[in-house]
Design a protein around this motif. Structure first.
Motif, PDB file in Angstrom:
ATOM      1  N   THR A 169     -20.662  20.185 -25.612  1.00  0.00           N
ATOM      2  CA  THR A 169     -20.648  19.332 -26.801  1.00  0.00           C
ATOM      3  C   THR A 169     -19.648  19.843 -27.825  1.00  0.00           C
ATOM      4  O   THR A 169     -18.842  19.078 -28.379  1.00  0.00           O
ATOM      5  N   ARG A 201     -16.194  19.154 -26.668  1.00  0.00           N
ATOM      6  CA  ARG A 201     -15.819  17.757 -26.809  1.00  0.00           C
ATOM      7  C   ARG A 201     -15.517  17.418 -28.267  1.00  0.00           C
ATOM      8  O   ARG A 201     -14.575  16.709 -28.586  1.00  0.00           O
ATOM      9  N   LEU A 202     -16.308  17.960 -29.170  1.00  0.00           N
ATOM     10  CA  LEU A 202     -16.073  17.722 -30.588  1.00  0.00           C
ATOM     11  C   LEU A 202     -14.689  18.199 -30.999  1.00  0.00           C
ATOM     12  O   LEU A 202     -13.979  17.543 -31.752  1.00  0.00           O
ATOM     13  N   GLN A 236     -12.006  15.975 -29.510  1.00  0.00           N
ATOM     14  CA  GLN A 236     -11.952  14.689 -30.194  1.00  0.00           C
ATOM     15  C   GLN A 236     -11.144  14.784 -31.470  1.00  0.00           C
ATOM     16  O   GLN A 236     -10.627  13.799 -31.968  1.00  0.00           O
ATOM     17  N   ASN A 237     -11.065  15.985 -32.008  1.00  0.00           N
ATOM     18  CA  ASN A 237     -10.261  16.157 -33.211  1.00  0.00           C
ATOM     19  C   ASN A 237      -8.874  16.660 -32.895  1.00  0.00           C
ATOM     20  O   ASN A 237      -8.169  17.158 -33.762  1.00  0.00           O
ATOM     21  N   GLN A 264     -26.611  19.717 -32.115  1.00  0.00           N
ATOM     22  CA  GLN A 264     -26.628  18.559 -33.007  1.00  0.00           C
ATOM     23  C   GLN A 264     -28.009  18.248 -33.546  1.00  0.00           C
ATOM     24  O   GLN A 264     -28.235  17.174 -34.117  1.00  0.00           O
ATOM     25  N   GLN A 286     -27.686  18.072 -37.253  1.00  0.00           N
ATOM     26  CA  GLN A 286     -26.240  17.861 -37.261  1.00  0.00           C
ATOM     27  C   GLN A 286     -25.521  19.013 -37.938  1.00  0.00           C
ATOM     28  O   GLN A 286     -24.368  19.336 -37.595  1.00  0.00           O
ATOM     29  N   SER A 324     -23.489  21.663 -35.890  1.00  0.00           N
ATOM     30  CA  SER A 324     -22.103  21.381 -35.482  1.00  0.00           C
ATOM     31  C   SER A 324     -21.197  21.343 -36.701  1.00  0.00           C
ATOM     32  O   SER A 324     -20.033  21.717 -36.631  1.00  0.00           O
ATOM     33  N   MET A 339     -17.748  23.411 -36.962  1.00  0.00           N
ATOM     34  CA  MET A 339     -16.458  22.741 -37.100  1.00  0.00           C
ATOM     35  C   MET A 339     -15.787  23.097 -38.420  1.00  0.00           C
ATOM     36  O   MET A 339     -14.574  23.272 -38.484  1.00  0.00           O
TER      37      MET A 339
END
Lengths: 551, 241, 301
Positions: free
Chosen positions: A258, A261-262, A265-266, A479, A482, A485, A489
């Motif tokens: 996860t 992937r986060l 995605q950025n 998550q 939330q 994460s 990040m």
């Protein structure tokens, strides 16, 4: 008044009607033909329209030859033919005007907040995009059922197309008509995301695809995505793999896919790294490593490995270390370990051998540490514990307390702390084997205790984020909430400079939510608008009606 | 022009002395008032009131009200026989249609002005986006003009007021909800073309969200011009029957 | 002044008016006579500028109704068969509206004048819907003349109103004729007889008779009628009359007979026959050829 003569009563269609129908069809086709030519150039549509135009006009000329001739000579034709002709000409003028004005793209933004004018920041992002030599495409999916939404969204997309001199293009795809193009996005589409942005390949496909969530703040969403897109590939974050750390490729509960992937995605590139291998082959951490994540290692670091890390930090590298509590002889960052001392000497941070127990915690157990106190004045904690949003808290499961040197050699600070009633349990055997823990005066450490801290060396540029728990990064927990994460990040963002690079400052809107209006005021408003004004109309209406009845 | 003014003045006077017209005004105010008060209740302390709230509602309301306002304009003249007098007076057919249309549009403008009460109230209690609202009002004013023009066209067509209102309502429904047809269509491109032929298509992606686009003004002006032109042709055709 | 030359009006394939010509001059009242569907209303509508002629020349007050329509319409006052009304206007406002539309100078003044002329002044604030039929007729006439037109065209102006008001309306029409040309249509023969200076008879789109009554009756196949009543055996008298020279028809009517003959000499023949036969003459009088007869004859033939 005029009784029809018997011979007129037939249902025969007159020549006049045929001729006029022909004129109507031919004239309308002619207008359509001109439009189609303007729009598409020569195509099957234009050829069809040409055929109908000729057929229609020919029918008219043959059925009503006198009028066709009078059109040419200018004498008066039959009234209705003239009417049809002039209406068609007017229609053609209206349509032509429409097309011309449409092409001229005359738009006025009436909103007080200028929501349809891009902000300075958006414009600079667009200028950066225009300079890049890669085509950017916004690919948005709309079916015939939501064409109205498409027309609305188009008003925003247009701004980006225009502002980037065409470097950013918008492409609309109907997922029903072209399921092949929609296939890679099925999951996102199912979740209600229908806009994506990415670089265009030679073969027309998109790479580095980012989803764009069209919330009520369209400019923010699109510009933010664009900024991330432009920055994508610029940052590479390495994940350590030789210390029995969490695996970013693992999609199970204990895996870290996860997080990976986060990051992807950025637009952040995720790479594996093995300190052990680097140590044996006498290599260093790659130069492009914007940050190194060591997630929940299960053994101590070797001297050579520590040297590699020291070298990396000296070069201005960034380390994210998530230690954890294990009942083990080879505890990572144990009390007297070399690395713990290295961290303490150089950055004023170290992990202790005390597990945080927080009786005030409202987690599952007292070992589930909620972010009771958060320092929100820094980039890492700024988005945590937001009011009215419980999901932005952080939960650690069995976390070690961090000791922070209050007279550190470099800048450092705390981010997350427990409540004051917490303590650090030193008797790990009893805790792990019997799940029993209690505060013992001389042995255990009194709270409040720190679970996440940072350090920054101004001279070298080195950044450290140290967390006492590693499990919060696993797929199962990252998550929920939330905040887990978010804090990761944001830490990465601070460490790599990513946040600086892509953060889009949302601009303020002057239109505020409705101020509080008292019940009494509401009543007055309701009275005026629902009773007084309509009532007056009703009274006048009745009055007039009555007066009419009387006279 | 002179004759247009005379017809306009008479018709406007009829609106002000007609019980039905005041009923329509009351209905107008009541419908918009309910919407306004509702939205007010839901928005307090939470979100700004939608700036195009009333114009959006009026877009659907006018589908019924425009025919009601215009159904008598020409149908009545035909039935009472006064159209014959008008057509034998030294005035043009254009003056007749134009004068009547302008009177209906003016009455509608007055009704619109009455709904500005909500904006006045809003300004006292919040910071509404007046620019956005102004744009939406311009749009609904033009939109209303177009709807009234359609109504006049059908009023010219028949001497039965009810039939005229029915036909006009149907046409307006088609023009407004025509994009529903587009939803059944297979191609998104075709659906977009259909959408851009409808009244909704020229209101929702522009006036309703705070934009004023040139092509929308042309669209509404075009409908007004075409409908009035055809109405004039129809009135003129009475001379040939 | 009305001039109609060879007027033709065609609707699709149907010919409503088939080459008619007639005139009307200032100071005249001309009656347009004919059964339903003869083309009277069509002709009037062409004269008022409502519809254009298919062919032919039509001039009103010197202006062609096709080429100078506006000028022609300006000079015509028109009262259609059904009085056109705006039910929700006041009497005064109604007349004023038409006055203004027709560019009447001093419209307000003129309106007052006309209302006075037709005795509507005391009702001027009342709504049109509240007027009786006879008053509505007057109102219709008021709007027709408010702009002082040289030509007046009235379509069946006395239809559907009660007899007393009919007399009033006819009086009004008669008074209007000074310096104006008036054309009105009717199918009430007696009315036409009373009011008109000249008559134009239409049937199936054609003129079947035109002129003053005298001229028309002269155009008839020189027929004279007498009423004879004799105190004698009916059969005997009947036979006797039938044998007279120049006799066309003998029909019994009441106690006597109506004898139709070729010319006036029949009178002497009747007198002679009575004297010769020593009959007792009760009554002998001429019967005026009535418009009705002319009409029936023209229309049937």
């Amino acid at each position: 008044m005029n009784a029809p003569q018997p011979e007129q009563r037939s249902i025969r269609i007159t020549r006049g009607q045929i001729g006029q129908t022909g004129l109507l069809i031919g004239g309308t086709s002619m207008i359509g033909l001109v439009l189609a030519l303007l729009w598409q150039g020569v195509s099957t549509l234009t050829i069809t329209l040409l055929a109908t135009t000729i057929t229609g006009l020919a029918t008219w000329a043959l059925a009503l030859p006198r009028e066709f001739r009078s059109l040419l000579t200018g004498r008066q034709a039959r009234q209705s033919t003239l009417a049809i002709l002039s209406t068609l000409i007017l229609l053609a003028i209206v349509v032509a005007t429409y097309v011309i004005v449409l092409r001229a793209n005359i738009i006025a933004d009436m909103t007080v907040d200028e929501r349809f004018t891009l902000s300075e920041q958006s414009q600079s992002i667009l200028r950066a995009a225009a300079l890049s030599n890669r085509e950017i495409e916004i690919r948005a999916f709309y079916t015939p059922q939501n064409i109205d939404q498409r027309e609305i969204d188009d008003q925003y997309f247009q701004l980006y197309e225009a502002g980037s001199d065409g470097r950013v293009r918008i492409r609309y795809v109907d997922p029903q008509a072209e399921p092949g193009l929609a296939a890679p996005y099925t999951d996102a589409l199912a979740q209600g995301i229908y806009v994506f942005m990415g670089y265009v390949n030679d073969d027309g496909n998109l790479t580095s695809v980012l989803p764009v969530a069209m919330s009520g703040r369209q400019e923010e969403d699109i510009s933010q995505a664009l900024a991330i897109l432009l920055a994508s590939g610029q940052f590479t974050v390495y994940f350590e793999r030789s210390l029995e750390t969490l695996d970013p490729l693992n999609t199970q509960q204990q895996g870290m896919s996860t997080i990976r992937r986060l990051m992807e995605q950025n637009g952040i590139i995720v790479q594996p790294l093995e300190l052990a291998v680097l140590a044996t082959s006498n290599e260093q951490i790659p130069r492009n490593a914007a940050a190194l994540v060591i997630a929940r290692p299960r053994r101590q670091l070797e001297t050579a490995e520590i040297a590699i890390l020291a070298n990396y930090l000296q070069r201005g590298g960034a380390l994210f270390i998530a230690g954890d509590a294990f009942l083990s002889d080879d505890l990572f960052m144990g009390n007297d370990s070399a690395f713990n001392e290295f961290m303490w000497e150089n950055y004023g941070l170290r992990l202790t051998e005390a597990i945080i127990v927080d009786p005030a915690s409202s987690g599952e157990t007292q070992l589930d540490i909620l972010s009771a106190q958060v320092f929100t004045n820094n980039a890492i904690g700024a988005n945590l514990n937001l009011p009215e949003q419980p999901d932005t808290g952080v939960v650690f499961h069995i976390a070690r307390a961090i000791e922070v040197d209050d007279t550190p050699p470099v800048q450092n600070g705390r981010v997350i702390m427990s409540s004051p009633s917490a303590w650090g349990e030193r008797n790990w055997t009893r805790l792990f084997q019997q799940n029993d823990y209690s505060f013992e005066e001389d042995i255990d450490v009194a709270g409040p205790l720190t679970s996440l801290a940072w350090a920054f060396d101004e001279d070298t540029g080195a950044k450290i984020v140290l967390v006492g728990d590693g499990e919060f990064l696993t797929n199962g927990r990252v998550q929920s909430p939330q905040g887990n994460s978010i804090v990761f990040m944001d830490s990465i963002g601070w460490m790599t400079g990513f946040t600086e690079e892509v953060r889009f400052e949302p601009r303020g809107f002057t239109t505020t939510p409705l101020l509080f209006v008292g019940g009494q005021q509401l009543d007055v408003i309701a009275f005026i608008t629902l009773i007084l004004m309509p009532g007056t109309m009703l009274v006048i209406s009745t009055g007039i009606w009555l007066r009419r009845m009387r006279t | 022009m002179r004759a247009t003014w005379l017809v306009f003045r008479r018709e406007l006077g009829q609106y002000f002395t007609s019980p039905l017209a005041y009923l329509i005004a009351a209905g107008f105010l009541l419908l918009t008032g309910v919407t306004f008060n509702n939205d007010l209740a839901f928005s307090i302390g939470y979100r700004p009131v939608e700036p195009a709230l009333i114009p959006n509602q009026l877009a659907t309301v006018m589908i019924l009200f425009a025919p009601l306002l215009t159904m008598r304009l020409l149908a009545e003249e035909q039935r009472e026989g006064t159209l014959e007098l008008l057509l034998t007076s030294p005035i043009t057919d254009t003056a007749i249609v134009l004068g009547k249309f302008l009177s209906a549009w003016t009455y509608y403008s007055i009704l619109l002005a009455l709904t500005l009460i909500y904006q006045i109230i809003l300004v006292q209690i919040a910071f509404p986006d007046l620019g956005h609202t102004a744009g939406a009002y311009i749009g609904i004013w033009l939109y209303g003009g177009a709807a009234l023009a359609v109504g006049i066209l059908f009023s010219a067509l028949t001497e039965n007021q009810i039939l005229s209102a029915f036909l006009a309502t149907t046409t307006l429904l088609l023009l407004y909800f025509g994009d529903g047809l587009g939803q059944i269509v297979a191609s998104a491109e075709l659906a977009q073309i259909i959408f851009n032929l409808t009244l909704r298509g020229h209101f929702i992606p522009s006036f309703a969200i705070g934009l004023v686009r040139g092509e929308d003004i042309v669209y509404f002006a075009g409908i007004i011009t075409l409908c009035l032109f055809i109405a004039i042709q129809i009135v003129n055709s009475r001379r040939w029957r | 002044m009305i001039e109609v030359k060879n007027l033709v009006k065609r609707y699709g394939g149907f010919i409503a008016v088939n080459h008619i010509s007639f005139d009307a001059h200032p100071g005249e009242i001309v009656g347009l006579l004919g059964p339903n569907g003869a083309g009277k209303t069509t002709t009037m509508r062409i004269l008022t500028g409502y519809m254009p002629p298919t062919s032919g020349e039509v001039k009103v007050a010197g202006f062609d109704v096709l080429n100078d329509s506006m000028a022609a319409r300006q000079r015509v006052g028109y009262l259609p068969e059904r009085v056109p009304l705006y039910p929700d206007m006041s009497v005064e406002a109604y007349v004023l509206y038409w006055a203004r539309l027709r560019r009447t100078p001093n419209a307000r003044q003129r309106t007052q004048q006309v209302l006075e002329q037709f005795n509507l002044l005391d009702r001027r604030k009342k709504l049109v819907r509240s007027l009786s039929k006879g008053l509505r007729q007057r109102l219709g006439l008021a709007q027709a003349i408010v702009h002082d037109p040289p030509v007046l065209i009235l379509d069946e102006p006395t239809i559907g109103i009660d007899p007393k008001q009919v007399v009033e309306v006819r009086e009004v029409i008669r008074n209007l004729k000074t310096q104006r040309t008036i054309l009105f249509s009717s199918h009430i023969l007696s009315e036409v007889e009373q009011l008109c200076d000249r008559v134009v008879i239409l049937d199936k789109g054609r003129v079947v008779g035109a002129g003053t009554r005298e001229i028309l009756s002269q155009q008839l196949q020189a027929e004279v009628k007498f009423y004879v009543a004799v105190n004698a055996d009916v059969e005997h008298v009947h036979q006797l009359l039938l044998e007279l020279p120049g006799v066309i028809n003998v029909s019994s009517e009441g106690p006597g007979f109506v004898i139709t003959a070729a010319d006036e000499t029949i009178r002497q023949h009747i007198m002679s026959a009575i004297t010769i036969n020593q009959l007792d003459l009760l009554e002998l009088r001429p019967i005026d050829t009535r418009l009705e007869d002319i009409f029936m004859q023209r229309v049937e033939s």
